[in-house]
Design an enzyme around this catalytic site. Structure first.
Site, short mmCIF file in Angstrom:
data_model
loop_
_atom_site.label_atom_id
_atom_site.label_comp_id
_atom_site.label_asym_id
_atom_site.label_seq_id
_atom_site.Cartn_x
_atom_site.Cartn_y
_atom_site.Cartn_z
CE1 TYR A 1 59.57 41.66 57.46
CE2 TYR A 1 57.93 42.87 58.07
CZ TYR A 1 58.62 42.32 58.32
OH TYR A 1 58.59 41.81 60.00
CB VAL A 2 57.81 44.67 49.57
CG1 VAL A 2 58.44 45.06 48.14
CG2 VAL A 2 57.39 43.17 49.49
NE ARG B 1 32.31 6.32 29.91
CZ ARG B 1 33.44 5.56 29.55
NH1 ARG B 1 32.56 4.89 30.97
NH2 ARG B 1 34.32 5.74 29.64
CG ASP C 1 59.05 53.91 55.39
OD1 ASP C 1 58.34 54.52 56.51
OD2 ASP C 1 59.09 53.61 54.85
CG HIS D 1 51.82 30.25 45.51
ND1 HIS D 1 52.39 31.77 45.61
CD2 HIS D 1 52.04 29.83 44.42
CE1 HIS D 1 53.41 32.43 44.58
NE2 HIS D 1 53.80 30.44 43.76
CE LYS E 1 40.62 13.43 26.59
NZ LYS E 1 42.31 12.95 27.20
CB CYS F 1 38.28 10.08 34.25
SG CYS F 1 38.29 8.24 33.72
CE1 TYR G 1 44.43 17.52 32.00
CE2 TYR G 1 46.03 17.07 33.99
CZ TYR G 1 45.04 16.40 32.67
OH TYR G 1 45.06 15.06 31.97
CG PHE H 1 34.44 23.87 27.07
CD1 PHE H 1 33.57 24.76 27.43
CD2 PHE H 1 34.13 22.52 26.58
CE1 PHE H 1 32.21 24.55 27.46
CE2 PHE H 1 32.37 22.70 26.20
CZ PHE H 1 31.02 23.48 26.42
N1 LIG Z 1 55.55 41.33 52.34
C1 LIG Z 1 55.61 40.01 51.44
O1 LIG Z 1 56.39 39.37 51.72
C2 LIG Z 1 54.94 41.03 50.18
C3 LIG Z 1 54.96 39.87 49.02
C4 LIG Z 1 55.05 40.42 48.14
C5 LIG Z 1 54.72 41.50 47.75
N2 LIG Z 1 54.23 42.46 49.23
C6 LIG Z 1 53.59 43.72 48.28
O2 LIG Z 1 54.26 45.08 48.28
C7 LIG Z 1 53.59 45.71 49.71
C8 LIG Z 1 54.69 46.27 50.55
O3 LIG Z 1 54.22 45.03 51.44
P1 LIG Z 1 55.31 45.19 52.95
O4 LIG Z 1 55.08 43.99 53.46
O5 LIG Z 1 57.07 45.94 52.58
O6 LIG Z 1 54.23 46.44 53.59
P2 LIG Z 1 55.54 47.11 55.04
O7 LIG Z 1 53.96 47.61 55.85
O8 LIG Z 1 56.04 46.62 56.00
O9 LIG Z 1 56.20 48.39 54.42
C9 LIG Z 1 55.21 49.55 53.89
C10 LIG Z 1 56.13 50.62 54.09
O10 LIG Z 1 55.34 51.71 53.49
C11 LIG Z 1 56.24 52.93 53.89
N3 LIG Z 1 55.81 54.20 53.01
C12 LIG Z 1 53.16 54.39 53.63
N4 LIG Z 1 53.29 55.19 53.21
C13 LIG Z 1 54.21 56.02 52.96
C14 LIG Z 1 54.92 57.03 52.09
N5 LIG Z 1 53.86 57.88 51.66
N6 LIG Z 1 55.91 57.47 51.58
C15 LIG Z 1 56.91 56.07 52.34
N7 LIG Z 1 56.82 55.48 52.61
C16 LIG Z 1 55.57 54.60 52.95
C17 LIG Z 1 55.44 52.32 55.20
O11 LIG Z 1 56.00 53.13 56.84
C18 LIG Z 1 56.43 51.43 55.71
O12 LIG Z 1 57.30 51.02 55.73
C19 LIG Z 1 52.34 45.63 49.88
O13 LIG Z 1 51.16 45.19 48.61
C20 LIG Z 1 52.22 43.74 49.85
O14 LIG Z 1 50.80 42.93 49.59
C21 LIG Z 1 54.74 41.91 50.47
#
Ligand SMILES: NC(=O)c1ccc[n+]([C@@H]2O[C@H](COP(=O)([O-])OP(=O)(O)OC[C@H]3O[C@@H](n4cnc5c(N)ncnc54)[C@H](O)[C@@H]3O)[C@@H](O)[C@H]2O)c1
Length: 435
Positions: free
Chosen positions: A17-18, A331, A37, A217, A324, A268, A257, A262
């Site tokens: 995804y990322v 109090r 990948d 969040h 503060k 309140c 805040y 501290f």
């Molecule tokens: N998914 C989210 O919404 C989101 C948002 C912000 C941050 N993150 C962080 O980003 C990171 C990735 O998340 P994601 O959801 O994309 O993970 P994911 O599992 O969807 O993707 C990870 C990818 O890395 C590949 N991979 C693993 N080892 C590899 C290697 N040695 N060489 C090449 N590719 C390799 C896997 O095959 C997989 O396709 C995580 O640390 C996650 O916490 C995720």
């Protein structure tokens, strides 16, 4: 463009995804990007111009940029050879005990290290995966064994699945952390077309900001749900309560805040939290987040007390007594608890508060000091000068005016500031990643 005037070549390791969203969006910004990948399906999919998973808006970006030759994909780490910047986007899943799984990270970093022997041009490794503070220093950097071509930065990702492309193109926050200013600057420069100034911080700070953001969040969601649940039980519209609360941009939806400092006190917050959670319990409603606020505050106060007890001081001058600044209200002041514990442990203490002078205050506060806490009233000094003359260590327990801070500074006495930076008393020793 990099300093040599050529377009920066980017590799993205991990097309999840990322990684896939980052790769497609960076290509859309005009950079040549190679996604790498180990998963053949994802690589094949990108090569065909198809998003490897559903994410709104991703497929057209992949298709367009593959067709334009800006986005390529490979299963081989050798495709890293031309890159100036390698983004690590591999997964960091939870282990059974909740710890962060770093297997994918260790493996990919090892693979990058394996390409360095034949490398002649510099490489910036930008960690985009979410990793615990210290991971870059303790896991990523050591893997490159001091190779002078490699510099490591942290560039955490804040996108949300479902709106990931929009979050990349219209980011809420861009953070780049590292100890090499040129590497940090080059990674930050990639985001120049996005019209949001990146925050440049230290390596560990960047890693921590990602965790702090996600924790914030989660806490916000739980807070809204607990207030909502209590409202509903009281036949009050939860949405109207929270929407109206959010109308307050000065104290509620703001940075108010949100500065480490501290413990809270006063007439309140403790009283109203107690009433809220007590009434919820009577309705058989558990509100663990709200119930935890007072114990959390107590823990924070205890950390401060322990830090002051540990000081190698004989005569402690505590500055601030009210809960503060700019009030004489005592109090539930946490300073009273601090002083009581210091006295109880036999420490010599005197206290000064610019707004609490026994001969000047009157009414309930004077009575409170004389009747409820006479042992603390006896510690009050008439002036800051008098306390500074007497003390061998100053403890600041309240936000002070610039003049008072200057006067304390001129005394040359060592200072423990409980209000300004919590690092002064809670930062004992850096923990390791230990994974
Ligand atoms: N998914 C989210 O919404 C989101 C948002 C912000 C941050 N993150 C962080 O980003 C990171 C990735 O998340 P994601 O959801 O994309 O993970 P994911 O599992 O969807 O993707 C990870 C990818 O890395 C590949 N991979 C693993 N080892 C590899 C290697 N040695 N060489 C090449 N590719 C390799 C896997 O095959 C997989 O396709 C995580 O640390 C996650 O916490 C995720």
């Amino acid at each position: 463009m990099n300093s040599e005037g050529e377009s920066t070549q980017i590799a993205v390791l991990g097309l999840g995804y990322v990684g896939c969203v980052s790769a497609a969006c960076l290509a859309q910004l005009g950079f040549p990007v190679t996604g790498i990948d180990r998963d053949e399906y994802k690589v094949e999919s990108v090569r065909r111009g198809v998003a490897p998973f559903f994410e709104p808006g991703l497929e057209p970006l992949v298709r367009e940029n593959v067709a334009a030759g800006r986005l390529r994909a490979s299963t081989s780490i050798a495709a890293l050879a031309d890159a100036d910047i390698a983004f690590i986007c591999v997964g960091t899943p939870s282990e059974k005990n909740g710890n962060l799984g770093l297997d994918q990270l260790r493996r990919v970093v090892g693979e990058i290290a394996g390409t360095l022997e034949s490398r002649t041009k510099p490489l910036i490794v930008a960690v985009r995966s979410t990793v615990f503070p210290g991971t870059c220093e303790e896991v990523v950097i050591p893997a490159f064994q001091g190779n002078p071509l490699v510099r490591v930065v942290s560039n955490p990702e804040f996108l949300r699945e479902g709106v990931a492309v929009r979050d990349f193109m219209e980011p809420s926050l861009i953070v780049v952390g590292g100890e090499d200013p040129e590497a940090v600057r080059r990674v930050a420069a990639l985001y120049a077309p996005l019209q949001l100034t990146p925050c440049l911080v230290g390596l560990r700070t960047a890693e921590m900001i990602k965790y702090a953001s996600n924790a914030f969040h989660a806490i916000k969601i739980c807070f809204a749900n607990e207030i909502g649940a209590l409202s509903a039980r009281l036949h009050i519209d939860p949405a109207e309560v929270m929407e109206t609360l959010c109308e307050d941009r000065k104290l509620n939806i703001s940075s108010a805040y949100l500065k480490p400092g501290f413990a809270f006190g006063g007439s309140c917050l403790p009283k109203d939290l107690r009433a809220l959670t007590y009434r919820a319990q009577r309705l058989d409603l558990r509100l663990p987040l709200l119930e935890s606020a007072l114990p959390s505050n107590q823990q924070h106060l205890q950390r401060a007390i322990d830090a002051v007890l540990d000081l190698p001081a004989k005569r402690l001058g505590v500055i601030g007594l009210a809960f503060k600044e700019n009030t004489d209200d005592l109090r539930e002041s946490p300073v009273v608890t601090l002083l009581e514990q210091l006295i109880g442990k036999g420490r010599q203490v005197r206290v000064f508060d610019p707004h609490i002078q026994l001969d000047a205050i009157y009414g309930s506060n004077r009575n409170f000091i004389l009747q409820q806490i006479p042992h603390i009233g006896r510690l009050l000094g008439a002036s800051l000068g008098e306390i500074l003359e007497w003390a061998d260590h100053v403890v600041i327990a309240q936000k002070l005016s610039a003049e008072l801070v200057e006067q304390i500074g001129r005394s040359g006495l060592p200072v423990t500031d409980l209000v300004g930076s919590s690092l002064a008393y809670v930062g004992a020793g850096a923990a390791t990643v230990a994974s």
